[in-house]
Design a protein around this motif. Structure first.
Motif, PDB file in Angstrom:
ATOM      1  N   ASP A 160       0.849  -1.192   0.000  1.00 13.84           N
ATOM      2  CA  ASP A 160       0.000   0.000   0.000  1.00 13.84           C
ATOM      3  C   ASP A 160       0.885   1.243   0.000  1.00 13.84           C
ATOM      4  O   ASP A 160       1.726   1.423   0.894  1.00 13.84           O
ATOM      5  N   GLN A 161       0.728   2.080  -1.010  1.00 12.79           N
ATOM      6  CA  GLN A 161       1.538   3.284  -1.146  1.00 12.79           C
ATOM      7  C   GLN A 161       0.617   4.498  -1.185  1.00 12.79           C
ATOM      8  O   GLN A 161       0.075   4.832  -2.238  1.00 12.79           O
ATOM      9  N   GLY A 162       0.421   5.117  -0.030  1.00 11.62           N
ATOM     10  CA  GLY A 162      -0.419   6.308   0.022  1.00 11.62           C
ATOM     11  C   GLY A 162      -1.836   6.063  -0.440  1.00 11.62           C
ATOM     12  O   GLY A 162      -2.409   6.905  -1.152  1.00 11.62           O
ATOM     13  N   GLY A 163      -2.414   4.927  -0.062  1.00  7.58           N
ATOM     14  CA  GLY A 163      -3.782   4.612  -0.456  1.00  7.58           C
ATOM     15  C   GLY A 163      -3.900   3.913  -1.793  1.00  7.58           C
ATOM     16  O   GLY A 163      -4.994   3.493  -2.186  1.00  7.58           O
ATOM     17  N   ILE A 164      -2.792   3.779  -2.506  1.00  4.49           N
ATOM     18  CA  ILE A 164      -2.783   3.065  -3.796  1.00  4.49           C
ATOM     19  C   ILE A 164      -2.098   1.726  -3.586  1.00  4.49           C
ATOM     20  O   ILE A 164      -0.981   1.671  -3.065  1.00  4.49           O
ATOM     21  N   THR A 165      -2.766   0.650  -3.981  1.00  9.50           N
ATOM     22  CA  THR A 165      -2.232  -0.694  -3.766  1.00  9.50           C
ATOM     23  C   THR A 165      -1.516  -1.199  -5.008  1.00  9.50           C
ATOM     24  O   THR A 165      -2.068  -1.184  -6.109  1.00  9.50           O
TER      25      THR A 165
END
Length: 227
Positions: free
Chosen positions: A205-210
């Motif tokens: 998970d990168q800042g709400g983006i998977t």
């Protein structure tokens, strides 16, 4: 990088526990120290010899070290975007365990497949990148010898997996299956080829983006076994 170092520490600690348990189990079955028992009288049944038990028999403590080469592919998905990563590289394996019954091994495996300068395919284009990726997995494993005195074996198990690049680590789970043949060259040591297939499904998970990775590794190794 901190998560990668933590995973290595957990991996080594887990394998050390498995190894300690296997050695302790082997010591419990060791013959007691002290004077040798008197020889049986003539005509009495003779006890089994070492050649009928542990010598060149797959039982007791188990350690397998392997090194080889293979091919790995990874499908990386971020939202609606998808890219493929593929390439060849070295594969390494360490398994420690014990044998509750002759021919059946239960232990733990640490496996890694290193992929230097892979090819990336995305948006209809393909190019080689100057970066090293690697798949790392650790987990319980089972290895089975249908004939404890022969070399044919096959097995597999589950893995806690990570797919790693510079400043990137996705985590998840996977499985591996393997098979090969071991040739004894002493009472307890053998060597032989091993073919392994590993699959992992990991995410980050990168800042709400998977970001999701589905990696498949197939490798051919030469392994040396103390068993």
């Amino acid at each position: 990088m901190r998560s990668i170092r933590t995973l290595f520490v957990v991996s080594v600690a887990s394998l050390a526990v498995v190894s300690f348990a296997a050695v302790a189990g082997a010591q419990e079955g060791a013959p007691p120290s002290g004077p040798m028992p008197a020889a049986p009288p003539p005509g009495a049944a003779q006890p089994p010899t070492r050649s009928e038990g542990g010598a060149r028999t797959h039982d007791g403590f188990y350690m397998r070290l392997g090194a080889g080469y293979g091919y790995m592919t990874d499908t990386n998905t971020v939202g609606s975007l998808e890219g493929k990563i593929k390439g060849a590289g070295s594969a390494w394996l360490l398994t420690l365990g014990g044998t509750p019954i002759p021919g059946l091994v239960i232990g733990g495996t640490l496996f890694t497949h290193i992929q230097p300068k892979p090819t990336v395919e995305a948006g209809g284009q393909s190019k080689s990148i100057d970066e090293t990726l690697f798949l790392l997995g650790i987990g319980p494993t089972v290895d089975f010898y249908p004939d404890p005195k022969a070399g044919l074996h096959f097995g597999g198990g589950f893995l806690y997996s990570t797919f790693n690049a510079i400043n990137y680590t996705s985590t998840g789970y996977g499985v591996h299956v393997e098979g090969g043949y071991d040739f004894f060259f002493s009472d307890s040591w053998s060597i032989g080829p091993l073919l392994q297939l590993a699959y992992s499904n990991t995410s980050k998970d990168q800042g709400g983006i998977t970001s999701k990775d589905s990696a498949t590794s197939i490798s051919a190794m030469i392994t040396i076994v103390d068993h």
